[in-house]
Design a protein around this motif. Sequence first.
Motif, PDB file in Angstrom:
ATOM      1  N   THR A  54     -17.908 -28.866 -29.522  1.00 42.31           N
ATOM      2  CA  THR A  54     -17.111 -30.144 -28.683  1.00 42.31           C
ATOM      3  C   THR A  54     -15.613 -30.238 -28.771  1.00 42.31           C
ATOM      4  O   THR A  54     -15.033 -30.517 -28.005  1.00 42.31           O
ATOM      5  N   LYS A  55     -15.334 -30.266 -30.057  1.00 44.83           N
ATOM      6  CA  LYS A  55     -14.087 -30.557 -30.275  1.00 44.83           C
ATOM      7  C   LYS A  55     -13.087 -29.468 -29.679  1.00 44.83           C
ATOM      8  O   LYS A  55     -11.887 -29.597 -29.325  1.00 44.83           O
ATOM      9  N   ALA A  56     -13.752 -28.200 -29.847  1.00 42.05           N
ATOM     10  CA  ALA A  56     -12.845 -27.106 -29.745  1.00 42.05           C
ATOM     11  C   ALA A  56     -12.751 -26.976 -27.983  1.00 42.05           C
ATOM     12  O   ALA A  56     -11.640 -26.359 -27.524  1.00 42.05           O
ATOM     13  N   ARG A  57     -13.462 -27.484 -27.313  1.00 40.55           N
ATOM     14  CA  ARG A  57     -13.271 -27.592 -25.746  1.00 40.55           C
ATOM     15  C   ARG A  57     -12.134 -28.348 -25.349  1.00 40.55           C
ATOM     16  O   ARG A  57     -11.351 -27.779 -24.487  1.00 40.55           O
ATOM     17  N   ALA A  58     -11.926 -29.453 -26.112  1.00 42.90           N
ATOM     18  CA  ALA A  58     -10.730 -30.055 -25.759  1.00 42.90           C
ATOM     19  C   ALA A  58      -9.425 -29.527 -26.161  1.00 42.90           C
ATOM     20  O   ALA A  58      -8.216 -29.501 -25.807  1.00 42.90           O
ATOM     21  N   LEU A  59      -9.663 -28.955 -27.365  1.00 39.86           N
ATOM     22  CA  LEU A  59      -8.185 -27.977 -27.967  1.00 39.86           C
ATOM     23  C   LEU A  59      -8.053 -26.944 -26.862  1.00 39.86           C
ATOM     24  O   LEU A  59      -6.891 -26.569 -26.886  1.00 39.86           O
ATOM     25  N   LYS A  60      -8.983 -26.355 -26.457  1.00 37.10           N
ATOM     26  CA  LYS A  60      -8.613 -25.264 -25.583  1.00 37.10           C
ATOM     27  C   LYS A  60      -7.901 -25.525 -24.292  1.00 37.10           C
ATOM     28  O   LYS A  60      -7.026 -25.052 -23.908  1.00 37.10           O
ATOM     29  N   LYS A  61      -8.290 -26.638 -23.904  1.00 35.53           N
ATOM     30  CA  LYS A  61      -7.624 -27.416 -22.652  1.00 35.53           C
ATOM     31  C   LYS A  61      -6.206 -27.581 -23.036  1.00 35.53           C
ATOM     32  O   LYS A  61      -5.216 -27.190 -22.189  1.00 35.53           O
ATOM     33  N   ARG A  62      -6.109 -28.425 -23.977  1.00 34.50           N
ATOM     34  CA  ARG A  62      -4.743 -28.459 -24.633  1.00 34.50           C
ATOM     35  C   ARG A  62      -3.905 -27.277 -24.859  1.00 34.50           C
ATOM     36  O   ARG A  62      -2.754 -27.079 -24.469  1.00 34.50           O
ATOM     37  N   ASP A  63      -4.474 -26.361 -25.589  1.00 35.04           N
ATOM     38  CA  ASP A  63      -3.681 -24.926 -25.680  1.00 35.04           C
ATOM     39  C   ASP A  63      -3.350 -24.381 -24.387  1.00 35.04           C
ATOM     40  O   ASP A  63      -2.386 -23.931 -24.419  1.00 35.04           O
ATOM     41  N   ARG A  65      -2.803 -25.839 -21.492  1.00 40.30           N
ATOM     42  CA  ARG A  65      -1.680 -26.402 -20.972  1.00 40.30           C
ATOM     43  C   ARG A  65      -0.389 -26.137 -21.391  1.00 40.30           C
ATOM     44  O   ARG A  65       0.758 -25.959 -20.943  1.00 40.30           O
ATOM     45  N   LYS A  66      -0.387 -25.912 -23.006  1.00 38.33           N
ATOM     46  CA  LYS A  66       0.874 -25.678 -23.509  1.00 38.33           C
ATOM     47  C   LYS A  66       1.288 -24.341 -23.065  1.00 38.33           C
ATOM     48  O   LYS A  66       2.629 -24.116 -23.059  1.00 38.33           O
ATOM     49  N   LEU A  67       0.461 -23.336 -22.840  1.00 37.27           N
ATOM     50  CA  LEU A  67       0.776 -22.141 -22.715  1.00 37.27           C
ATOM     51  C   LEU A  67       1.356 -22.062 -21.390  1.00 37.27           C
ATOM     52  O   LEU A  67       2.405 -21.548 -21.094  1.00 37.27           O
ATOM     53  N   TRP A  68       0.699 -22.594 -20.345  1.00 37.18           N
ATOM     54  CA  TRP A  68       1.280 -22.648 -19.272  1.00 37.18           C
ATOM     55  C   TRP A  68       2.793 -23.524 -19.005  1.00 37.18           C
ATOM     56  O   TRP A  68       3.710 -22.771 -18.303  1.00 37.18           O
ATOM     57  N   THR A  70       4.940 -23.532 -21.384  1.00 34.60           N
ATOM     58  CA  THR A  70       5.823 -22.547 -21.908  1.00 34.60           C
ATOM     59  C   THR A  70       6.245 -21.300 -21.317  1.00 34.60           C
ATOM     60  O   THR A  70       7.491 -20.977 -21.024  1.00 34.60           O
ATOM     61  N   ARG A  71       5.230 -21.057 -20.316  1.00 30.68           N
ATOM     62  CA  ARG A  71       5.599 -19.795 -19.559  1.00 30.68           C
ATOM     63  C   ARG A  71       6.505 -20.338 -18.357  1.00 30.68           C
ATOM     64  O   ARG A  71       7.428 -19.566 -17.854  1.00 30.68           O
ATOM     65  N   ILE A  72       6.034 -21.436 -17.764  1.00 25.87           N
ATOM     66  CA  ILE A  72       7.123 -21.959 -16.815  1.00 25.87           C
ATOM     67  C   ILE A  72       8.407 -22.435 -17.180  1.00 25.87           C
ATOM     68  O   ILE A  72       9.498 -21.950 -16.479  1.00 25.87           O
ATOM     69  N   ALA A  73       8.661 -22.734 -18.454  1.00 22.66           N
ATOM     70  CA  ALA A  73       9.922 -23.184 -18.830  1.00 22.66           C
ATOM     71  C   ALA A  73      10.817 -21.742 -19.156  1.00 22.66           C
ATOM     72  O   ALA A  73      12.086 -21.741 -18.906  1.00 22.66           O
ATOM     73  N   ALA A  74       9.935 -20.579 -19.565  1.00 26.83           N
ATOM     74  CA  ALA A  74      10.877 -19.400 -19.743  1.00 26.83           C
ATOM     75  C   ALA A  74      11.162 -18.925 -18.506  1.00 26.83           C
ATOM     76  O   ALA A  74      12.400 -18.449 -18.542  1.00 26.83           O
ATOM     77  N   ALA A  75      10.238 -18.956 -17.395  1.00 23.22           N
ATOM     78  CA  ALA A  75      10.609 -18.317 -16.157  1.00 23.22           C
ATOM     79  C   ALA A  75      11.710 -19.319 -15.473  1.00 23.22           C
ATOM     80  O   ALA A  75      12.609 -18.775 -14.800  1.00 23.22           O
ATOM     81  N   SER A  76      11.440 -20.560 -15.567  1.00 20.78           N
ATOM     82  CA  SER A  76      12.579 -21.407 -15.045  1.00 20.78           C
ATOM     83  C   SER A  76      13.888 -21.147 -15.456  1.00 20.78           C
ATOM     84  O   SER A  76      15.062 -21.385 -14.998  1.00 20.78           O
ATOM     85  N   ASN A  98      -0.300 -27.647  -9.192  1.00 23.76           N
ATOM     86  CA  ASN A  98      -0.314 -27.902 -10.922  1.00 23.76           C
ATOM     87  C   ASN A  98       0.439 -26.969 -11.724  1.00 23.76           C
ATOM     88  O   ASN A  98       0.823 -25.934 -11.145  1.00 23.76           O
ATOM     89  N   ARG A  99       0.471 -27.290 -12.831  1.00 25.57           N
ATOM     90  CA  ARG A  99       1.038 -26.189 -13.691  1.00 25.57           C
ATOM     91  C   ARG A  99       0.291 -24.821 -13.961  1.00 25.57           C
ATOM     92  O   ARG A  99       1.016 -23.763 -14.202  1.00 25.57           O
ATOM     93  N   ARG A 100      -1.092 -24.764 -13.761  1.00 22.94           N
ATOM     94  CA  ARG A 100      -1.746 -23.543 -13.832  1.00 22.94           C
ATOM     95  C   ARG A 100      -1.185 -22.686 -12.769  1.00 22.94           C
ATOM     96  O   ARG A 100      -0.803 -21.336 -13.020  1.00 22.94           O
ATOM     97  N   VAL A 101      -1.142 -23.216 -11.490  1.00 20.53           N
ATOM     98  CA  VAL A 101      -0.834 -22.480 -10.152  1.00 20.53           C
ATOM     99  C   VAL A 101       0.742 -22.128 -10.445  1.00 20.53           C
ATOM    100  O   VAL A 101       0.891 -20.887 -10.038  1.00 20.53           O
ATOM    101  N   ILE A 102       1.533 -22.908 -10.817  1.00 22.73           N
ATOM    102  CA  ILE A 102       3.026 -22.355 -10.846  1.00 22.73           C
ATOM    103  C   ILE A 102       3.056 -21.534 -11.891  1.00 22.73           C
ATOM    104  O   ILE A 102       3.964 -20.555 -11.791  1.00 22.73           O
ATOM    105  N   CYS A 103       2.449 -21.407 -13.028  1.00 25.29           N
ATOM    106  CA  CYS A 103       2.329 -20.418 -14.037  1.00 25.29           C
ATOM    107  C   CYS A 103       2.026 -19.115 -13.360  1.00 25.29           C
ATOM    108  O   CYS A 103       2.914 -18.196 -13.804  1.00 25.29           O
TER     109      CYS A 103
END
Length: 149
Positions: A54-63, A65-68, A70-76, A98-103
């Motif tokens: 249960t806790k890992a599902r929340a961590l996965k969402k957080r991770d 979002r951080k990845l998206w 990071t990728r948007i920041a590098a591309a921009s 949203n950030r996923r689509v922009i990534c």
Amino acid sequence: MVFLTAACWIRNRGPDRYWKVQELLKHARHFRGRKNRCYSLAARAVTGAFVYATKARALKKRDMRKLWITRIAAASREHGMKYPGLIHNLTKSSIQLNRRVICDLAVTEPRSFQSLVKLARARQKEGFRAALGDGKEPAGVFSRVVMLQ
């Protein structure tokens, strides 16, 4: 077996415990040691595993979002713009991606992402009217934005 009262019928629940134990042991089959055979140990281990899951599902969402981000920041940065400015100006330009689509655009379709950066830069320099100009999008951008009078 005939039950004369409802109380006797309700108390006679012998086989149900078997299925309850089997259901729990099914979740513990891949554990090591006695945890996959002994009910009391398996119950403790399965409960802990479910808590971690249960806790890992929340961590996965957080991770993700951080990845998206990071990728948007590098591309921009490749296009000479910082991440906070890009997101702020895209929001101000009524672009609801949203950030996923922009990534995904940044990774798979660099020209579309470049058009988004151009749009954000135009908004940054001159405001909303300049970003939309005469109502035509920059080359390579398809949009359903309706001009508000």
